[in-house]
Design a protein around this motif. Structure first.
Motif, PDB file in Angstrom:
ATOM      1  N   GLN A  72       0.827  -1.198   0.000  1.00  0.00           N
ATOM      2  CA  GLN A  72       0.000   0.000   0.000  1.00  0.00           C
ATOM      3  C   GLN A  72       0.869   1.258   0.000  1.00  0.00           C
ATOM      4  OE1 GLN A  72      -3.315  -0.334  -0.096  1.00  0.00           O
ATOM      5  NE2 GLN A  72      -3.617   1.855  -0.317  1.00  0.00           N
ATOM      6  N   GLY A  73       0.497   2.226  -0.795  1.00  0.00           N
ATOM      7  CA  GLY A  73       1.270   3.455  -0.920  1.00  0.00           C
ATOM      8  C   GLY A  73       2.241   3.427  -2.082  1.00  0.00           C
ATOM      9  N   LYS A  74       2.445   2.226  -2.637  1.00  0.00           N
ATOM     10  CA  LYS A  74       3.347   2.096  -3.785  1.00  0.00           C
ATOM     11  C   LYS A  74       2.649   1.433  -4.969  1.00  0.00           C
ATOM     12  CE  LYS A  74       7.442   1.681  -0.832  1.00  0.00           C
ATOM     13  NZ  LYS A  74       8.573   0.820  -0.415  1.00  0.00           N
ATOM     14  N   SER A  75       1.357   1.211  -4.851  1.00  0.00           N
ATOM     15  CA  SER A  75       0.697   0.482  -5.930  1.00  0.00           C
ATOM     16  C   SER A  75      -0.765   0.873  -6.048  1.00  0.00           C
ATOM     17  CB  SER A  75       0.806  -1.020  -5.688  1.00  0.00           C
ATOM     18  OG  SER A  75       0.083  -1.412  -4.528  1.00  0.00           O
ATOM     19  N   GLY A  76      -1.647  -0.085  -5.770  1.00  0.00           N
ATOM     20  CA  GLY A  76      -3.072   0.127  -5.911  1.00  0.00           C
ATOM     21  C   GLY A  76      -3.787  -1.187  -6.088  1.00  0.00           C
ATOM     22  N   THR A 276     -12.324  -2.270 -12.285  1.00  0.00           N
ATOM     23  CA  THR A 276     -13.047  -2.120 -13.540  1.00  0.00           C
ATOM     24  C   THR A 276     -12.966  -0.703 -14.076  1.00  0.00           C
ATOM     25  OG1 THR A 276     -14.602  -3.736 -12.633  1.00  0.00           O
ATOM     26  CG2 THR A 276     -15.247  -2.626 -14.656  1.00  0.00           C
ATOM     27  N   ASN A 277     -13.171   0.276 -13.218  1.00  0.00           N
ATOM     28  CA  ASN A 277     -13.273   1.664 -13.664  1.00  0.00           C
ATOM     29  C   ASN A 277     -12.605   2.649 -12.720  1.00  0.00           C
ATOM     30  OD1 ASN A 277     -16.349   0.790 -15.028  1.00  0.00           O
ATOM     31  ND2 ASN A 277     -14.807   1.853 -16.230  1.00  0.00           N
ATOM     32  N   GLY A 278     -11.370   2.356 -12.305  1.00  0.00           N
ATOM     33  CA  GLY A 278     -10.650   3.279 -11.446  1.00  0.00           C
ATOM     34  C   GLY A 278      -9.433   3.895 -12.120  1.00  0.00           C
ATOM     35  N   ARG A 279      -9.402   3.831 -13.455  1.00  0.00           N
ATOM     36  CA  ARG A 279      -8.234   4.329 -14.192  1.00  0.00           C
ATOM     37  C   ARG A 279      -8.416   5.810 -14.540  1.00  0.00           C
ATOM     38  NH1 ARG A 279      -9.508  -0.815 -15.543  1.00  0.00           N
ATOM     39  NH2 ARG A 279      -7.896  -2.349 -15.029  1.00  0.00           N
ATOM     40  N   ILE A 280      -7.381   6.410 -15.112  1.00  0.00           N
ATOM     41  CA  ILE A 280      -7.388   7.868 -15.274  1.00  0.00           C
ATOM     42  C   ILE A 280      -8.497   8.337 -16.210  1.00  0.00           C
ATOM     43  CG2 ILE A 280      -5.645   7.874 -17.105  1.00  0.00           C
ATOM     44  CD1 ILE A 280      -6.182  10.496 -14.265  1.00  0.00           C
ATOM     45  N   GLU A 281      -8.790   7.603 -17.275  1.00  0.00           N
ATOM     46  CA  GLU A 281      -9.881   8.012 -18.159  1.00  0.00           C
ATOM     47  C   GLU A 281     -11.215   8.003 -17.415  1.00  0.00           C
ATOM     48  OE1 GLU A 281     -10.102   5.796 -21.779  1.00  0.00           O
ATOM     49  OE2 GLU A 281      -8.159   6.503 -22.506  1.00  0.00           O
ATOM     50  N   ASP A 282     -11.378   7.050 -16.508  1.00  0.00           N
ATOM     51  CA  ASP A 282     -12.599   6.976 -15.710  1.00  0.00           C
ATOM     52  C   ASP A 282     -12.718   8.190 -14.802  1.00  0.00           C
ATOM     53  OD1 ASP A 282     -13.185   4.336 -16.723  1.00  0.00           O
ATOM     54  OD2 ASP A 282     -11.608   3.600 -15.402  1.00  0.00           O
ATOM     55  N   MET A 283     -11.605   8.568 -14.178  1.00  0.00           N
ATOM     56  CA  MET A 283     -11.597   9.736 -13.304  1.00  0.00           C
ATOM     57  C   MET A 283     -11.906  11.010 -14.090  1.00  0.00           C
ATOM     58  SD  MET A 283     -10.873   8.549 -10.264  1.00  0.00           S
ATOM     59  CE  MET A 283     -11.628   6.938 -10.550  1.00  0.00           C
ATOM     60  N   ARG A 284     -11.322  11.109 -15.279  1.00  0.00           N
ATOM     61  CA  ARG A 284     -11.555  12.295 -16.109  1.00  0.00           C
ATOM     62  C   ARG A 284     -13.013  12.379 -16.553  1.00  0.00           C
ATOM     63  NH1 ARG A 284      -6.135  11.085 -19.641  1.00  0.00           N
ATOM     64  NH2 ARG A 284      -4.626  12.192 -18.316  1.00  0.00           N
ATOM     65  N   ALA A 285     -13.579  11.233 -16.929  1.00  0.00           N
ATOM     66  CA  ALA A 285     -14.974  11.220 -17.383  1.00  0.00           C
ATOM     67  C   ALA A 285     -15.910  11.670 -16.269  1.00  0.00           C
ATOM     68  CB  ALA A 285     -15.348   9.820 -17.868  1.00  0.00           C
ATOM     69  N   ALA A 286     -15.677  11.153 -15.072  1.00  0.00           N
ATOM     70  CA  ALA A 286     -16.524  11.529 -13.940  1.00  0.00           C
ATOM     71  C   ALA A 286     -16.336  12.993 -13.565  1.00  0.00           C
ATOM     72  CB  ALA A 286     -16.218  10.625 -12.746  1.00  0.00           C
ATOM     73  N   ALA A 306      -7.585   3.879  -8.839  1.00  0.00           N
ATOM     74  CA  ALA A 306      -7.160   2.480  -8.747  1.00  0.00           C
ATOM     75  C   ALA A 306      -5.679   2.300  -8.433  1.00  0.00           C
ATOM     76  CB  ALA A 306      -7.503   1.735 -10.031  1.00  0.00           C
ATOM     77  N   THR A 307      -4.855   3.298  -8.713  1.00  0.00           N
ATOM     78  CA  THR A 307      -3.424   3.197  -8.398  1.00  0.00           C
ATOM     79  C   THR A 307      -2.909   4.526  -7.879  1.00  0.00           C
ATOM     80  OG1 THR A 307      -2.546   3.918 -10.554  1.00  0.00           O
ATOM     81  CG2 THR A 307      -3.141   1.579 -10.340  1.00  0.00           C
ATOM     82  N   GLN A 308      -1.721   4.487  -7.297  1.00  0.00           N
ATOM     83  CA  GLN A 308      -1.106   5.723  -6.823  1.00  0.00           C
ATOM     84  C   GLN A 308      -0.831   6.686  -7.975  1.00  0.00           C
ATOM     85  OE1 GLN A 308      -1.703   5.908  -3.511  1.00  0.00           O
ATOM     86  NE2 GLN A 308       0.398   6.477  -3.039  1.00  0.00           N
ATOM     87  N   ASN A 309      -0.434   6.150  -9.131  1.00  0.00           N
ATOM     88  CA  ASN A 309      -0.185   7.014 -10.282  1.00  0.00           C
ATOM     89  C   ASN A 309      -1.453   7.710 -10.742  1.00  0.00           C
ATOM     90  OD1 ASN A 309       2.555   6.560 -10.425  1.00  0.00           O
ATOM     91  ND2 ASN A 309       2.407   4.917 -11.924  1.00  0.00           N
ATOM     92  N   VAL A 310      -2.568   6.977 -10.734  1.00  0.00           N
ATOM     93  CA  VAL A 310      -3.846   7.589 -11.102  1.00  0.00           C
ATOM     94  C   VAL A 310      -4.224   8.655 -10.081  1.00  0.00           C
ATOM     95  CG1 VAL A 310      -6.311   7.179 -11.444  1.00  0.00           C
ATOM     96  CG2 VAL A 310      -4.648   5.534 -12.331  1.00  0.00           C
ATOM     97  N   TYR A 311      -4.030   8.346  -8.808  1.00  0.00           N
ATOM     98  CA  TYR A 311      -4.309   9.292  -7.723  1.00  0.00           C
ATOM     99  C   TYR A 311      -3.491  10.575  -7.922  1.00  0.00           C
ATOM    100  CZ  TYR A 311      -5.595  10.354  -2.811  1.00  0.00           C
ATOM    101  OH  TYR A 311      -6.118  10.901  -1.665  1.00  0.00           O
ATOM    102  N   LEU A 312      -2.204  10.405  -8.179  1.00  0.00           N
ATOM    103  CA  LEU A 312      -1.323  11.559  -8.368  1.00  0.00           C
ATOM    104  C   LEU A 312      -1.734  12.373  -9.589  1.00  0.00           C
ATOM    105  CD1 LEU A 312       1.171  13.048  -7.337  1.00  0.00           C
ATOM    106  CD2 LEU A 312       2.585  11.528  -8.744  1.00  0.00           C
TER     107      LEU A 312
END
Length: 394
Positions: A72-76, A276-286, A306-312
């Protein structure tokens, strides 16, 4: 057939169950670069039992010297981090002790879920036994209509063929419409292949795939394509231009309706995230729908990258800010409420719209709660309106 494995993966629920079985067979894994552990289901640890489970696989990974251990904190979430980090690649054979391991078919790999016993055997031998599945050909044509994403495609498919429509079969996606689907779309569709009973779901390797893999995985890869005379049990055609935003109603993913049929369904909670839908495109769409508005009174909106990279990336693009200003909460990457774990469990008679993959009875909490599965766009629109809403109207 008995086949050699390229990746063997488990999480903080299935991994600890596999360890006692493994220890009966061997003291070591077959390849420390091919065995992967991702604690994600009950992390950050929600109670003592989940903490003990995470501790067990953490200590095992350290003792074995595993190259891929995502704390946790290094992945997702496992099925988001493995493609993102380049753990899986085209042409590989992957098993995971989690039913949604079929996600990696988006990269042109054969990947499927197994139980903890098969997981243990795979960790020791580097091999697994399979019955070779027959195939269903899914031909995707046309261009995406407004507000249509991979989630709408796969919900439409499941609604057409049913939750057992592809039982132990391979879903083989093809057609000119494939180029309309982003990598995030494909990962979502492959992820839910299991929801119609499929053994796996697999996409062709094209320029979009190769662009995604570039810089993530430097390993040699192999591209497999269907023979021209390949035999299929059936053929299903999906025209992207004719699709409307689609929702799976309680209590099965096959119980689908278009969003315009559900405007009388009031909701208590919205969850945007999951493997299923926690990736960056999903975040942008919402965020494109929620930004500048407010979550409806009486509605809880939970956003889980879904991941730290997406969060960042959400922080860098102002997406996280848009969610928080609207009245949503943004969580650290975790599976959270998807499997009834934590971070948003439902009480009796509560209704949720979720971008996750299952809406079985009691899946997200009380057996008398109800879950509607939808795309991030539909989920975001519903969070704003307070009822299941059409994103095309916002």
């Amino acid at each position: 057939i008995e086949a050699k494995l390229d990746v063997v993966m488990a999480n903080d629920i299935t991994g600890p169950m596999a360890l006692p079985i493994l220890k009966q067979m061997s003291d070591t894994v077959f390849d420390k670069n091919k065995v992967v552990f991702v604690p994600d289901h009950f992390t950050p640890n929600k109670d003592i039992k989940s903490a003990e489970n995470s501790k067990a696989i953490r200590e095992f990974a350290k003792a074995q010297g595993l190259h891929w251990y995502f704390e946790q904190g290094k992945s997702g979430v496992e099925h988001a981090i493995l493609p993102e980090a380049g753990v899986v690649a085209a042409g590989e054979l992957i098993i995971g002790a989690d039913s949604h391991t079929c996600t990696y078919g988006a990269l042109g790999a054969f990947s499927t879920g197994v139980g903890s016993t098969d997981m243990a055997a795979g960790m020791v031998t580097g091999k697994a036994w399979f019955k070779v599945p027959s195939a269903i050909k899914v031909v995707i044509t046309g261009k995406k209509a407004p507000c249509i994403s991979g989630k709408d495609v796969v919900l439409h498919l499941i609604g057409e063929i049913g939750v057992d429509g592809a039982l132990y079969k391979s879903l083989e996606f093809t057609g000119d419409g494939i180029k309309e689907l982003s990598m995030d779309d494909r990962l979502c569709i492959s992820n839910m292949a299991i929801e119609c009973g499929a053994k796996n779901g697999i996409f062709p390797v094209d320029d979009i795939t190769l662009e995604y893999v570039k810089g993530r995985s430097e390993r040699p890869y192999e591209v497999y394509e269907a023979d021209e005379d390949a035999e299929y049990d059936s053929v299903v055609t999906i025209d992207l231009s004719t699709l409307a935003p689609t929702v799976a109603c309680p209590h099965l993913p096959e119980n689908t309706k278009t969003v315009d049929e559900l405007s009388d369904v009031k909701i208590d909670q919205v969850v945007i995230g999951s493997c299923t839908n926690g990736r960056i495109e999903d975040m942008r769409a919402a965020a494109s729908i929620i930004k500048g508005k407010k979550i409806a009174n009486g509605v809880r909106c939970i956003v889980i990258p879904a991941t730290q990279n997406v969060y960042l990336q959400c922080i860098k693009e102002g997406i996280a800010e848009a969610f928080v200003e609207a009245g949503a909460i943004v969580s650290t990457p975790t599976c959270g409420p998807c499997l009834g774990g934590h971070m948003g469990i439902l009480a009796a008679d509560e209704v949720a719209v979720s971008t996750s993959n299952r809406n079985f009875v009691g899946r997200m909490g009380h057996v008398d709660s109800k879950i509607y599965l939808a795309s991030p766009a539909v989920a975001a629109a519903s969070a704003i309106k307070g009822y299941i809403a059409d994103p095309r109207e916002i």
